[in-house]
Design a protein around this motif. Structure first.
Motif, mmCIF file in Angstrom:
data_model
loop_
_atom_site.group_PDB
_atom_site.id
_atom_site.type_symbol
_atom_site.label_atom_id
_atom_site.label_comp_id
_atom_site.label_asym_id
_atom_site.label_seq_id
_atom_site.Cartn_x
_atom_site.Cartn_y
_atom_site.Cartn_z
ATOM 1 N N GLN A 9 3.567 -2.974 -13.002
ATOM 2 C CA GLN A 9 3.592 -1.579 -13.422
ATOM 3 C C GLN A 9 4.638 -0.806 -12.623
ATOM 4 O O GLN A 9 4.597 -0.798 -11.390
ATOM 5 N N ILE A 10 5.549 -0.155 -13.320
ATOM 6 C CA ILE A 10 6.574 0.659 -12.676
ATOM 7 C C ILE A 10 6.672 1.983 -13.423
ATOM 8 O O ILE A 10 6.759 2.004 -14.658
ATOM 9 N N GLU A 11 6.638 3.080 -12.677
ATOM 10 C CA GLU A 11 6.828 4.394 -13.262
ATOM 11 C C GLU A 11 8.326 4.692 -13.368
ATOM 12 O O GLU A 11 9.118 4.207 -12.555
ATOM 13 N N LEU A 12 8.698 5.483 -14.346
ATOM 14 C CA LEU A 12 10.098 5.829 -14.569
ATOM 15 C C LEU A 12 10.295 7.320 -14.347
ATOM 16 O O LEU A 12 9.454 8.135 -14.746
ATOM 17 N N SER A 13 11.420 7.681 -13.712
ATOM 18 C CA SER A 13 11.680 9.083 -13.431
ATOM 19 C C SER A 13 13.175 9.373 -13.487
ATOM 20 O O SER A 13 13.993 8.529 -13.121
ATOM 21 N N GLN A 14 13.521 10.573 -13.932
ATOM 22 C CA GLN A 14 14.896 11.065 -13.864
ATOM 23 C C GLN A 14 15.011 12.231 -12.881
ATOM 24 O O GLN A 14 16.058 12.867 -12.807
ATOM 25 N N ASP A 15 13.955 12.478 -12.127
ATOM 26 C CA ASP A 15 13.907 13.603 -11.190
ATOM 27 C C ASP A 15 13.844 13.069 -9.764
ATOM 28 O O ASP A 15 12.767 12.745 -9.256
ATOM 29 N N LEU A 16 14.998 12.960 -9.118
ATOM 30 C CA LEU A 16 15.047 12.366 -7.782
ATOM 31 C C LEU A 16 14.268 13.187 -6.766
ATOM 32 O O LEU A 16 13.541 12.637 -5.937
ATOM 33 N N ALA B 218 11.656 15.106 -7.161
ATOM 34 C CA ALA B 218 10.214 14.921 -7.342
ATOM 35 C C ALA B 218 9.780 13.545 -6.852
ATOM 36 O O ALA B 218 8.710 13.400 -6.244
ATOM 37 N N ALA B 219 10.601 12.537 -7.114
ATOM 38 C CA ALA B 219 10.260 11.184 -6.673
ATOM 39 C C ALA B 219 10.282 11.091 -5.149
ATOM 40 O O ALA B 219 9.364 10.521 -4.535
ATOM 41 N N LEU B 220 11.310 11.660 -4.521
ATOM 42 C CA LEU B 220 11.397 11.595 -3.060
ATOM 43 C C LEU B 220 10.253 12.346 -2.393
ATOM 44 O O LEU B 220 9.827 11.996 -1.285
ATOM 45 N N GLY C 118 0.774 -1.223 0.000
ATOM 46 C CA GLY C 118 0.000 0.000 0.000
ATOM 47 C C GLY C 118 0.809 1.278 0.000
ATOM 48 O O GLY C 118 0.245 2.374 0.123
ATOM 49 N N ARG C 119 2.112 1.183 -0.144
ATOM 50 C CA ARG C 119 2.997 2.343 -0.060
ATOM 51 C C ARG C 119 3.491 2.785 -1.435
ATOM 52 O O ARG C 119 3.453 2.016 -2.402
ATOM 53 N N CYS C 120 3.989 3.999 -1.490
ATOM 54 C CA CYS C 120 4.702 4.479 -2.671
ATOM 55 C C CYS C 120 6.188 4.226 -2.445
ATOM 56 O O CYS C 120 6.783 4.770 -1.510
ATOM 57 N N VAL C 121 6.768 3.392 -3.284
ATOM 58 C CA VAL C 121 8.170 3.006 -3.151
ATOM 59 C C VAL C 121 8.967 3.635 -4.282
ATOM 60 O O VAL C 121 8.612 3.499 -5.458
ATOM 61 N N VAL C 122 10.053 4.319 -3.924
ATOM 62 C CA VAL C 122 10.969 4.879 -4.914
ATOM 63 C C VAL C 122 12.261 4.071 -4.867
ATOM 64 O O VAL C 122 12.917 3.993 -3.822
ATOM 65 N N ASP C 123 12.586 3.441 -5.983
ATOM 66 C CA ASP C 123 13.826 2.674 -6.086
ATOM 67 C C ASP C 123 14.840 3.506 -6.846
ATOM 68 O O ASP C 123 14.628 3.855 -8.016
ATOM 69 N N LEU D 164 22.489 9.249 0.694
ATOM 70 C CA LEU D 164 21.888 8.512 1.810
ATOM 71 C C LEU D 164 21.135 9.440 2.761
ATOM 72 O O LEU D 164 20.099 9.063 3.308
ATOM 73 N N ALA D 165 21.652 10.641 2.961
ATOM 74 C CA ALA D 165 20.942 11.610 3.802
ATOM 75 C C ALA D 165 19.680 12.101 3.101
ATOM 76 O O ALA D 165 18.633 12.279 3.740
ATOM 77 N N ARG D 166 19.752 12.287 1.780
ATOM 78 C CA ARG D 166 18.583 12.759 1.030
ATOM 79 C C ARG D 166 17.456 11.726 1.050
ATOM 80 O O ARG D 166 16.277 12.083 1.093
ATOM 81 N N PHE D 167 17.816 10.457 1.034
ATOM 82 C CA PHE D 167 16.797 9.401 1.043
ATOM 83 C C PHE D 167 15.900 9.482 2.263
ATOM 84 O O PHE D 167 14.749 9.053 2.225
ATOM 85 N N ARG D 168 16.432 10.028 3.349
ATOM 86 C CA ARG D 168 15.689 10.035 4.606
ATOM 87 C C ARG D 168 14.530 11.022 4.607
ATOM 88 O O ARG D 168 13.827 11.156 5.609
#
Length: 211
Positions: A125-132, A134-136, A77-82, A157-161
């Motif tokens: 289904q996977i969305e594609l992005s080049q904008d980190l 916006a995705a985060l 149920g979550r939005c996951v950004v890989d 790693l700090a930005r991911f948080r």
């Protein structure tokens, strides 16, 4: 993707392959290893000079994908950004595990194309992005595997948080101890197809960052 690979390695092709650690996922990968033999040194040298990352499933990606499939509650149920999806294995595992939305984020158009191809192969289904950024901004969970081959990426790693929780898998930095992350464990895995890398890169460590 065959055409892109052939520009680098004319005699090498892609084939749909099940993965050793997550056989329920199939990826289009370089097809040199069909008879349980390591890649030819000439091929390895060409790969190292201009690596087609997306045509391999790296060790950390397999470990993180297996972890998500074994712990679907982390993504359900979550939005996951890989981030840095490579072949897309982790993004595919997140979708398979029940994520409501999966975004694969990379600057490399080849990696995004490979992720889309492999998502179709696995009927997710996977969305594609080049904008980190916006995705985060929409991420509940962030995943990243095998991105620290370049130490400049440590700053990510700090930005991911910005997300509520982060799962990071790495086999490249033996003394990795990122602030705000805790070690969940270490597993043995091999990049597929096997590049015959040093055994030091077969130990995959999984880290979790959470509030």
């Amino acid at each position: 993707m065959h055409e892109r690979l052939h520009r680098l390695l004319p005699d090498v092709s892609l084939s749909s392959q099940a993965l050793p650690l997550v056989p329920q996922i199939r990826l289009w990968l370089i097809s040199e290893l069909f008879e349980d033999r390591a890649l030819d040194p000439v091929v390895i040298n060409a790969i190292m000079e201009e690596p087609p990352y997306w045509s391999f499933c790296w060790a950390s990606g397999q470990v993180l994908a297996r972890h998500l499939l074994a712990n679907p509650q982390w993504v359900e149920g979550r939005c996951v950004v890989d981030v840095g999806p490579g072949s897309g294995v982790v993004a595919i595992a997140a979708a398979r595990a029940g994520a409501a939305r999966v975004i694969a984020c990379d600057l490399d158009e080849d990696a995004l194309m490979a992720t889309a191809l492999n998502a179709a192969e696995n009927q997710v289904q996977i969305e594609l992005s080049q904008d980190l950024d916006a995705a985060l901004a929409v991420a509940d969970r962030v995943t990243a595997a095998d991105i620290l081959y370049d130490r400049d990426n440590l700053s990510l790693l700090a930005r991911f948080r910005a997300a509520e929780q982060v799962l990071l898998a790495d086999s490249r930095i033996a003394d990795l101890d990122p602030p705000g992350y805790r070690l969940l464990g270490q597993w043995h895995a091999t990049t597929w197809p096997d590049l015959g890398e040093s055994s030091e890169y077969n130990g995959v460590r999984l880290f979790l960052a959470e509030p």
